[in-house]
Scaffold this active site. Structure first.
Site, PDB file in Angstrom:
ATOM      1  N   ASP A 103      -5.869 -11.259   1.062  1.00 35.56           N
ATOM      2  CA  ASP A 103      -6.010 -10.045   1.854  1.00 35.56           C
ATOM      3  C   ASP A 103      -6.853  -9.065   1.040  1.00 35.56           C
ATOM      4  OD1 ASP A 103      -5.446  -7.910   3.640  1.00 35.56           O
ATOM      5  OD2 ASP A 103      -3.420  -8.695   3.984  1.00 35.56           O
ATOM      6  N   ASP A 216      -8.759  -6.232   5.619  1.00 32.22           N
ATOM      7  CA  ASP A 216      -7.908  -5.158   6.128  1.00 32.22           C
ATOM      8  C   ASP A 216      -8.753  -4.058   6.772  1.00 32.22           C
ATOM      9  OD1 ASP A 216      -5.085  -4.005   6.013  1.00 32.22           O
ATOM     10  OD2 ASP A 216      -6.172  -2.393   5.015  1.00 32.22           O
ATOM     11  N   GLU A 275      -9.443  -7.750  10.425  1.00 32.43           N
ATOM     12  CA  GLU A 275      -8.459  -6.987  11.182  1.00 32.43           C
ATOM     13  C   GLU A 275      -9.217  -5.879  11.890  1.00 32.43           C
ATOM     14  OE1 GLU A 275      -4.378  -4.363  10.737  1.00 32.43           O
ATOM     15  OE2 GLU A 275      -6.039  -4.065   9.377  1.00 32.43           O
ATOM     16  N   HIS A 333       2.913  -8.334   9.742  1.00 35.04           N
ATOM     17  CA  HIS A 333       3.785  -7.452   8.967  1.00 35.04           C
ATOM     18  C   HIS A 333       3.763  -6.001   9.445  1.00 35.04           C
ATOM     19  CE1 HIS A 333      -0.242  -6.984   7.553  1.00 35.04           C
ATOM     20  NE2 HIS A 333       0.095  -5.935   6.830  1.00 35.04           N
ATOM     21  N   ASP A 334       3.025  -5.716  10.510  1.00 34.71           N
ATOM     22  CA  ASP A 334       2.926  -4.336  11.009  1.00 34.71           C
ATOM     23  C   ASP A 334       3.618  -4.126  12.346  1.00 34.71           C
ATOM     24  OD1 ASP A 334       1.297  -3.552   8.861  1.00 34.71           O
ATOM     25  OD2 ASP A 334      -0.548  -4.058   9.926  1.00 34.71           O
TER      26      ASP A 334
HETATM   27  O1  TEU Z   1      -3.043  -2.002   9.101  1.00 30.91           O
HETATM   28  C1  TEU Z   1      -3.871  -1.245   9.901  1.00 30.91           C
HETATM   29  C2  TEU Z   1      -3.220  -0.333  10.912  1.00 30.91           C
HETATM   30  O2  TEU Z   1      -3.807   0.653  11.228  1.00 30.91           O
HETATM   31  C3  TEU Z   1      -1.926  -0.583  11.577  1.00 30.91           C
HETATM   32  O3  TEU Z   1      -1.604  -1.904  11.773  1.00 30.91           O
HETATM   33  C4  TEU Z   1      -0.790   0.221  11.011  1.00 30.91           C
HETATM   34  O4  TEU Z   1      -0.254  -0.394   9.878  1.00 30.91           O
HETATM   35  C5  TEU Z   1       0.312   0.376  12.034  1.00 30.91           C
HETATM   36  O5  TEU Z   1      -0.225   1.022  13.120  1.00 30.91           O
HETATM   37  C6  TEU Z   1       1.494   1.148  11.487  1.00 30.91           C
HETATM   38  O6  TEU Z   1       1.526   2.468  11.907  1.00 30.91           O
HETATM   39  C7  TEU Z   1      -3.488  -2.492   7.877  1.00 30.91           C
HETATM   40  C8  TEU Z   1      -2.385  -3.295   7.232  1.00 30.91           C
HETATM   41  O7  TEU Z   1      -2.102  -4.427   8.020  1.00 30.91           O
HETATM   42  C9  TEU Z   1      -1.208  -2.415   7.007  1.00 30.91           C
HETATM   43  O8  TEU Z   1      -0.103  -3.110   6.510  1.00 30.91           O
HETATM   44  C10 TEU Z   1      -1.637  -1.338   6.036  1.00 30.91           C
HETATM   45  O9  TEU Z   1      -0.598  -0.411   5.868  1.00 30.91           O
HETATM   46  C11 TEU Z   1      -2.880  -0.603   6.528  1.00 30.91           C
HETATM   47  O10 TEU Z   1      -3.889  -1.479   6.989  1.00 30.91           O
HETATM   48  C12 TEU Z   1      -3.488   0.196   5.411  1.00 30.91           C
HETATM   49  O11 TEU Z   1      -4.051  -0.642   4.458  1.00 30.91           O
END
Ligand code: TEU
Ligand code: CA
Length: 550
Positions: A103, A216, A275, A333-334
């Site tokens: 990642d 990311d 992403e 994970h989000d």
């Molecule tokens: O996530 C991007 C993102 O904007 C969302 O998935 C966000 O985590 C979600 O809306 C929660 O409010 C990526 C990663 O997958 C995430 O885990 C990180 O926190 C984020 O980027 C920052 O690096």
């Protein structure tokens, strides 16, 4: 490993399994999963039948966002292990035919990354322009002005995690931009030195043998060059109350996609999955000279209705240009785990099997998030145990992402075999029953269903590469589609509900004998007749047209 076609390409034909390293397997009793823990579980993963692993960030980090705030891109956080541990994991994975992707969090760094420490040290530091620094603006009447004498932030941009996206730095009298936490300052992708250095980071890992990257927030690398205000939108939290015209998906991205692809293409069979924030980007960011894959998050928002899923698939199939390959996910994970999202309750496992059969039989690369193969649901986390920063900030409107990040339950013993210590986050409440060992022993378990599905998918050219054709224009309670490749036709029939359903197809199925290859119903004799398919409650069935049938 089975390789049935000569043109097998792992990221296109395979299935990618996401590991959240903190939560997979602890090897040293500190309660936090680590690289040696993952290495110890590689036989499980190879036996499951996935082709590649994506590891959420494992780099040194102060963990304000659990690794999505990187303070060194070319090392391993001691919590997870060492570079030697990583090399061993990679070698052991490769020895089992498993690819490994990392990642890369390149939109922002940690505020403790040496680049940012230098950047904030003075206005004329050579790294000043590696981040987004702007002067305060004169406070507009009634506008937000947090610091006396500091004026107002440069514009109205909000942080995804709450509050303004601009942090005032009194030492140098300017604001810096952070799309996420203030501990995650955004890099300046317009600066060629930043780009060159970041591509060097990619080569560092590619040279070590890493098979690719999950990038990311790929959509956020560029912000508007004029820093214009975003127009308002209707929403609950600050970020959702703006249209993200100027802080996402800027035109400059096209060049960077080409550059990243160039870095990867210098090595054989490497890939990147982006992403991205919405469907439009999931379509626009993939293809030749762009990303190999981009996440389509449509399934994360679908209600449990066949028609909704079918429409999502059809609009994707219709929108993707030639040479762009689809990609599907049910969780990560989000977001809430899908057994919970699709309703939970006593039928959650039955629904999970239907959802798994869908995910793993579409045309496109599926991603499986660890624990999905057990039907792991969300775990309720009491307020005083919340770890995730946005969860702490927005509770009770939003409880954060801990519920979908609980440790992998391996067996019914203490702490489910995840750790000999105190787990960093509580386990699923039903781990005594819902764990790998218990499901391994149960032929009807979700785990064994995933294994059979993954094996069948690997053996089937139609499932890996065949065309997709929906069989009913307006499915109501069940879904049916064909996957067709030269020499093989597979019918997938899925009943989304707990009662028998007869699905009426728009036209008769190809004539011939349909043989059941896999079903949630033991000893299934699948009732296919003319243009009707009858399914038992929550039945998921895969049938193959006998090649020599009349
Ligand atoms: O996530 C991007 C993102 O904007 C969302 O998935 C966000 O985590 C979600 O809306 C929660 O409010 C990526 C990663 O997958 C995430 O885990 C990180 O926190 C984020 O980027 C920052 O690096
Ligand atoms: Ca550990």
């Amino acid at each position: 490993m089975t390789r049935l076609t000569d043109d097998y390409l792992w990221w296109r034909d395979g299935v990618i399994y996401q590991i959240y390293p903190r939560s997979f397997q602890d090897s040293n009793g500190d309660g936090i999963g680590d690289l040696n823990g993952i290495t110890a579980r590689l036989d499980y993963l190879a036996g499951l039948g996935v082709d590649a692993l994506w590891l959420s960030p494992i780099y040194p980090s102060p963990m304000f966002d659990f690794g999505y705030d990187v303070s060194d891109y070319e090392a391993i956080d001691p919590v997870f292990g060492t570079l030697a541990d990583f090399d061993r994991l990679l070698a052991e994975a490769h020895a089992r035919g498993l690819r490994v992707i990392l990642d890369l969090v390149l939109n922002h760094t940690s505020h403790l990354h040496p680049w940012f420490v230098e950047s904030r040290s003075s206005r004329d530091n050579p790294k000043r322009d590696w981040y987004l620094w702007r002067d305060p603006v004169a406070p507009r009447s009634g506008a937000y002005a947090p610091h006396s004498g500091a004026g107002s932030p440069p514009n109205n941009w909000e942080s995804v995690f709450g509050g303004r996206a601009w942090e005032y730095d009194p030492a140098t009298g300017q604001y810096y931009y952070h799309q996420f936490l203030k501990e995650q300052p955004d890099l300046n992708w317009r600066n060629p030195a930043v780009r060159a250095r970041v591509y060097q980071v990619m080569r560092f890992w590619l040279d070590r043998g890493v098979d690719g990257f999950r990038l990311d927030v790929l959509h956020a690398y560029f912000k508007d060059d004029q820093f214009r205000d975003n127009p308002p939108a209707i929403g609950l939290r600050g970020w959702d109350r703006q249209q993200h015209l100027y802080d996402l998906d800027r035109p400059e991205m096209a060049d960077v996609l080409r550059e990243i692809r160039g870095v990867l293409d210098a090595y054989p069979e490497r890939m990147a999955v982006g992403e991205v924030a919405d469907f439009g980007m999931a379509v626009r960011y993939v293809g030749p000279h762009k990303m190999h894959l981009a996440f389509n998050f449509d399934f994360l928002r679908q209600p449990w209705l066949p028609r909704a899923f079918q429409q999502a698939v059809q609009r994707y199939e219709a929108a993707l240009p030639a040479g762009a390959w689809p990609c599907y996910v049910l969780g990560n994970h989000d977001v809430d785990r899908f057994p919970t999202r699709f309703g939970g309750g006593p039928y959650a496992d039955a629904r999970t099997k239907v959802a798994a059969a869908l995910l793993l039989t579409l045309r496109g690369t599926p991603f499986v998030y660890y624990g999905e193969e057990l039907g792991l649901p969300n775990t309720r986390i009491p307020r005083d145990e919340i770890q995730d920063p946005p969860g702490r900030r927005y509770w009770p409107i939003y409880g954060g992402r801990d519920p979908e990040r609980t440790p992998m339950p391996w067996d019914g013993g203490p702490n489910a075999g995840f750790t000999t210590g105190q787990p960093w986050l509580r386990l699923n409440a039903d781990y005594a029953r819902r764990n790998v060992a218990a499901q391994d022993a149960d032929p009807a378990s979700v785990l064994n269903f995933y294994r059979r599905l993954l094996r069948l998918r690997r053996e089937s050219p139609a499932l890996r590469r065949g065309t997709f054709r929906a069989l009913a224009r307006r499915p109501v309670e069940a879904l049916a589609y064909l996957r067709e490749a030269p020499g093989q036709t597979v019918l997938v029939a899925l009943n989304f509900f707990g009662w028998e359903n007869t699905l009426k197809l728009d036209s008769p199925l190809p004539a011939g004998a349909w043989r059941v290859r896999l079903s949630t119903v033991p000893g299934d004799q699948a009732r296919v007749r003319g243009n009707r398919v009858t399914l038992a409650p929550f039945e998921a069935t895969l049938l193959e047209l006998e090649p020599n049938s009349p």
